[in-house]
Design an enzyme around this catalytic site. Structure first.
Site, PDB file in Angstrom:
ATOM      1  CG  ASP A 296      -1.958  -1.019   1.275  1.00 36.13           C
ATOM      2  OD1 ASP A 296      -2.883  -0.912   2.088  1.00 36.13           O
ATOM      3  OD2 ASP A 296      -1.875  -1.972   0.458  1.00 36.13           O
TER       4      ASP A 296
ATOM      5  CE  LYS B  44      -7.156  -1.489   2.668  1.00 36.63           C
ATOM      6  NZ  LYS B  44      -5.902  -2.149   2.949  1.00 36.63           N
TER       7      LYS B  44
ATOM      8  CE  LYS C 256      -5.410   1.915   2.717  1.00 32.18           C
ATOM      9  NZ  LYS C 256      -4.412   1.105   3.370  1.00 32.18           N
TER      10      LYS C 256
END
Lengths: 318, 639
Positions: free
Chosen positions: A155, A254, A218
């Site tokens: 991430d 996400k 995300k």
């Protein structure tokens, strides 16, 4: 985990004419929460599905191998066995989607999951999480080290200053370099939407991130003042749909941070179903970054099975 | 002062909230309500139960559940002071015709269609959500006309079709539906519309998760419907959206204003200047910028043109149920044997009155049309006698062709006049007032010949000049912002001109009434066609001589002649936006009957005299209210 988004050439015309109207998006966000409610056994089914989307996360300064180990075991057994048996779902392999930790703790996580006999991926945050204000060289090195340690999902955080100053080519190049450093690992690009200033910037940053080769976009790190909210999510989901229409590639989504109750998680599932459709409701294309959400879902399932409300100590800690 | 007993007629498609929105203001100002509701829906029964619970004041709210045939019976009951009708266009028209001359006033709120204007600088996804709000949900009252800029046509259509696929329809109590059903009749209407559209070459797209049983109809998108087809002339039923393209914003305004419906519209554009220009230019009652369907009780909601001119919500909604204090309750001037076909059709010919003695009067006045004096089409004049029976002068005999010319001249002058700032309009009115004062002696002497005393005549001239100045000053205060709960951003209540206003002046007070009616009409940006006092139009024609120099051409047009004939021509004219009639009772009845043609708002005196020299009746706020129409402009803000 083998296929990953190779990205496309940078095409600024995809973002040059875009406009996002904030009050209209706010109104849509309110509607979604009100208009798609699920009850009874369907609610229980949706909650179990939501469990399979969770990236069980711990990102604190005081993480050590003991709480990582506890987390990994909870990832393997998210819901108490007898509750799953009552729902006849104990043999369906219900685990969370991944475990998300800091780079220094990746080794501990990999070891704990191997000991538990579980093949859930370990996701690591990288590139100067959460602020991203470190030199590019060290950020790339972080990614490489995390991948070496065994993380199969990374991430990364984008450089917000590039978005705020409109340097889209530079942003594209950076994320391209992150993509290369990841190699075959999944790249999740955190846009930190709370710090991007406007919904139009969120859309543009999402498109650039997808063009550069992210597998997931995300919403936030979880450490900003405003994390995952529905208006921001609507804009990002529209960007994902537009990217799919232009290239045929499905990119995942996400939300992370601020999702604490089971009711919230159901609203998120409705949102994805409404905006993108059922094909995106799979762990390969949708994740929820949360830590306390799991215990609330477990309590809701306990209530559905037994009809009574549980105390926190009735359910195993994560 | 409150009106009295209100008869409220509600259509079957109204939700409980909408019924309450019409009943509560009436009760709040002190009127009592008799509501006629259709028997098919259960919602009115709840209404009836509520009214039964109004303990100490039984009879304040009465609910009758009955078929549409009861409408004329209710409307013509002697005790009802005002009838408020909400429903379909043709029924409203029929009601207007049948209620002409009855003692009840009529307020009409017709039609359910709305408009959505999508420019290329809009957030298209949000505009698609706006379409869903407008047409494919239970919040919207009717169908939608969708205008999409050509450059974003493909994008918008694709997103619309994708979004339609996600809509769910079902019973209302299922917690996850977007829209329900509105009865078998509505479903049939949609089927007929769709079949006709397809036969005329349109493309029809239907989608959504809809049960296939009878009363549920799927969301429908119709495109490529040629504008000249009969299908495109009628109102779009729910849940149909008819999409058409446009090239530029200016073309969009022409297309959007090119229908007789004037209910509500939304403009989707992220460019502020363009959005405001479109918002101000649309001829509708409510405009939302980058939103659709927002409602609030403090914002007036209504329409113009064929959507009727009655309002609910906000200050205008309250004025519906009030009348100026001191005016008597409306008298019925109904004469059952008024023949609408022959009223004012033929002009009675006047024989010359015998040999004329004395010096010949000045040459006959022409008609004042288009800024100058013109000869009438019929090329004849009529004599005007003064109070002692002597010949005072000759005025032109205007006819249907002259009326047509006058209305055209007024329309030509309208855009320029409406576009002037309030200050510029005030300056012109003040200039006319100064000119009147310079002409005081001539006007006073003419008034004396009509039988007024010198002092009274001079006072009348002074009062006229004063009134011109007062209206000029009053119009400086413009649209104000309303406080709306729950909306971030202003909502403007704009007062816009009606268009071309036809005024038939009363016989008494030939100068004062003329000026008192001219001033507010012009001050609010309208252009006028006036028929002056039949007894002495010379005063008005004197004023025209000043208007020829002071005003732009076509602003005010004065046509003299047989009053009934001219009234007939004006009342039947479809391009006159409003009419004020201060003549006989029979004429008032005819005017009300004829207004059903284009549903223009009328103000008729029903033969009651009006004290033009009193401030309250001659220059009161009622004139200002009737001289303009309201538009609510919603501006949600946020980035």
């Amino acid at each position: 985990m083998s296929a990953y988004n190779r990205g496309t050439e940078l095409d600024l015309s995809w973002i040059s004419k875009i406009q996002v109207n904030h009050p209209a998006v706010l109104r849509r966000a309110e509607q979604i929460q009100a208009r798609r409610t699920v009850k009874k056994e369907w609610q229980a089914a949706w909650l179990l599905k939501a469990v399979t989307f969770i990236d069980l996360t711990t990102l604190s300064g005081d993480d050590t191998s003991s709480n990582i180990q506890r987390l990994c075991y909870k990832a393997k057994y998210p819901i108490r066995e007898d509750l799953l048996k009552a729902l006849n779902m104990h043999d369906k392999g219900i685990t969370t989607a991944a475990v998300c930790v800091y780079p220094a703790r990746v080794c501990d996580a990999v070891k704990a999951l191997k000991a538990a006999g579980c093949n859930i991926p370990v996701a690591s945050v990288a590139t100067g999480f959460p602020a991203g204000q470190t030199h590019l060289k060290t950020r790339l090195e972080e990614i490489r080290l995390a991948v070496e340690d065994g993380a199969t999902e990374i991430d990364v955080v984008i450089n917000r200053s590039l978005v705020l100053t409109g340097q889209w080519e530079a942003l594209y190049d950076e994320i391209r370099q992150f993509r290369k450093a990841c190699g075959e690992a999944h790249l999740k690009t955190i846009l930190a939407t709370g710090e991007l200033g406007s919904l139009t910037n969120v859309y543009k940053a999402s498109m650039i991130a997808m063009m550069a080769g992210s597998d997931f976009i995300k919403t936030s790190t979880g450490k900003e003042t405003v994390n995952a909210t529905f208006p921001v999510a609507i804009v990002m989901l529209r960007a994902i749909r537009d990217f799919f229409w232009k290239t045929g590639n499905k990119i995942g989504f996400k939300p992370a941070g601020g999702i604490r109750s089971a009711k919230d998680s159901l609203a998120w599932l409705s949102l994805v179903k409404e905006e993108l459709g059922d094909e995106w409701l799979k762990p390969e294309l949708f994740r929820i970054g949360a830590s306390t959400l799991l215990s609330d879902i477990e309590r809701q399932i306990y209530h559905h099975v037994t009809g009574r409300y549980a105390a926190y100590h009735d359910l195993p800690m994560s | 002062m409150r009106t009295g007993v209100i008869g409220l007629i509600l259509p079957p498609t109204f939700s409980f909230l909408e019924m309450m929105w019409r009943i509560c203001p009436a009760l709040a100002v002190g009127c009592t309500v008799v509501a006629l509701v259709p028997p098919a829906s259960p919602t009115p029964l709840l209404l009836a139960q509520l009214s039964g619970e109004l303990g100490p004041f039984p009879g304040v709210l009465n609910v009758i559940s009955g078929p549409a045939s009861l409408v004329p019976i209710l409307a013509s009951q002697p005790g009802i002071q005002k009838v408020a009708f909400c429903g379909a266009l043709e029924e409203g028209r029929a009601l207007r015709r049948s209620l002409a001359g009855e003692c009840a006033e009529l307020g009409l709120a017709l039609g359910t269609e709305s408009l959505l204007l999508l420019t290329d600088t809009a957030d298209i996804d949000s505009a698609v959500e706006g379409v869903v709000d407008a047409a494919w949900s239970d919040r919207g009252p009717g169908g939608l006309r969708l205008l999409i800029q050509e450059s974003v046509w493909d994008e918008a259509m694709r997103r619309l079709q994708e979004r339609m696929g996600r809509l769910r329809s079902g019973r209302g109590l299922d917690g996850a539906v977007d829209m329900g059903a509105r009865g078998a009749a509505a479903c049939d209407l949609v089927q007929r519309f769709v079949c006709e559209a397809q036969s005329q070459g349109a493309q029809v797209f239907q989608a959504g998760d809809v049960p296939s049983e009878r009363p549920f109809c799927p969301p429908t998108l119709v495109s490529n419907l040629p504008p000249a087809s009969p299908c495109a002339q009628v109102e779009v039923p729910w849940p149909v959206v008819v999409a058409s393209p446009f090239r530029t914003a200016k073309e969009a305004l022409l297309v959007a204003n090119g229908t007789p419906r004037g209910g509500s519209a939304s403009v989707w554009s992220e460019r502020l200047g363009q959005a405001l220009e479109l918002g101000y230019g649309l001829q509708v009652g409510t405009v939302w910028i980058n939103a659709h369907g927002l409602r609030d009780p403090s914002v007036p909601t209504g329409g113009c043109k064929e959507s009727g001119c009655s309002w609910h919500g906000g200050p205008d909604g309250l004025y519906e149920y009030l009348r100026p204090s001191g005016t008597p309750a409306q008298l019925s001037c109904l004469s059952k044997n008024l023949n609408y076909d022959t009223f004012g059709l033929a002009v009675p010919s006047t024989l010359p009155a015998g040999p004329e003695i004395g010096p010949s009067p000045a040459p006959p006045y022409g008609l004042f049309v288009g800024g100058r004096f013109q000869a009438p089409g019929a090329r004849s004049s009529r004599p005007i006698r003064d109070s002692s029976g002597n010949l005072h002068g000759y005025v032109a005999e205007g006819g249907a062709k002259d009326i047509r010319g006058a209305v055209e001249a007024a329309h030509q002058a309208f855009p320029g006049w409406a576009g002037q700032s309030p200050g510029a309009r005030a300056a012109l009115l003040w200039a006319l007032a100064a000119a009147l004062e310079r002409r005081k002696s001539t006007l006073a002497s003419r008034l004396e010949r009509q039988g007024a005393e010198l002092k009274a005549a001079e006072a009348e001239v002074e009062l006229s000049a004063r009134r011109l100045r007062a209206w000029g000053a009053r119009v400086q205060a413009q649209g104000h912002t309303l406080q709306v709960a729950g909306l971030r951003g202003p909502v403007l209540r704009l007062r816009e001109p009606l268009g071309v206003l036809a005024v038939v002046c009363p016989d008494e007070w030939p100068l004062l009434a003329f000026v008192s009616l001219l001033a507010p009409a012009l001050a609010y940006g309208n252009t006028v066609v006036m028929v002056p006092s039949a007894a002495c139009p010379l005063l008005a024609l004197e004023v025209c001589q000043d208007m020829a120099t002071v005003f732009p051409a076509g602003l005010a047009n004065v046509v003299t002649g047989d009053r009934d004939h001219l009234t007939r021509c004006l009342a039947l004219h479809q391009d006159v936006q409003a009419m004020w009639y201060f003549g006989s009772a029979q004429g008032s009845q005819f005017v009300e009957w004829a207004s059903a043609g284009n549903l223009k708002p009328v103000w008729a005196s029903r033969g009651c005299p009006r004290a033009w020299d009193q401030e309250a009746e001659g220059a009161g706020p009622e004139l200002g209210l009737r001289a303009a129409r309201t538009k609510a402009l919603w501006l949600p803000m946020g980035d």
